[in-house]
Design a protein around this motif. Sequence first.
Motif, mmCIF file in Angstrom:
data_model
loop_
_atom_site.group_PDB
_atom_site.id
_atom_site.type_symbol
_atom_site.label_atom_id
_atom_site.label_comp_id
_atom_site.label_asym_id
_atom_site.label_seq_id
_atom_site.Cartn_x
_atom_site.Cartn_y
_atom_site.Cartn_z
ATOM 1 N N TYR A 190 0.396 5.121 1.199
ATOM 2 C CA TYR A 190 -0.466 6.026 1.961
ATOM 3 C C TYR A 190 -0.125 7.468 1.611
ATOM 4 N N SER A 225 -5.370 6.086 0.419
ATOM 5 C CA SER A 225 -4.554 4.875 0.339
ATOM 6 C C SER A 225 -4.628 4.368 -1.088
ATOM 7 N N THR A 259 0.826 -1.206 0.000
ATOM 8 C CA THR A 259 0.000 0.000 0.000
ATOM 9 C C THR A 259 0.860 1.255 0.000
ATOM 10 N N ARG A 314 -3.647 1.058 -3.675
ATOM 11 C CA ARG A 314 -3.249 -0.333 -3.843
ATOM 12 C C ARG A 314 -3.497 -0.732 -5.291
ATOM 13 N N ASP A 323 -3.038 -7.534 -6.452
ATOM 14 C CA ASP A 323 -2.152 -7.366 -5.299
ATOM 15 C C ASP A 323 -0.718 -7.827 -5.584
#
Length: 104
Positions: free
Chosen positions: A54, A65, A52, A67, A71
């Motif tokens: 931030y 955030s 992630t 992402r 993933d």
Amino acid sequence: DGSLLKYTSGQRVGFAFSNFPEGQTMGGVRSMYLNTNPTDQMMYIVAGDLNTIYQTTHAGTRAASFRSLDDSQFNDLADVAVDSNKDLIYAVSGSTIFAFDRQQ
């Protein structure tokens, strides 16, 4: 120990991150980008353990955030940079540089 300290005129002042979702902490920080653009004074922090990025204010308040939808693309997330004029975030993961719009 990975602490982020804030100083004003040579004096240490209090600093803490805030506005993170309940139970979410910023672990495994790998890098940080401090944007000093007068119209976009933000910090971008790579939390590699969480795949992630931030975005926080200079005071530490979480603003967003980021992402990857996949993933695995951020498994080796290592660094971040920002182009405020183009509203783009650049993220380095492994041997790949990703660019994405901050407004998405």
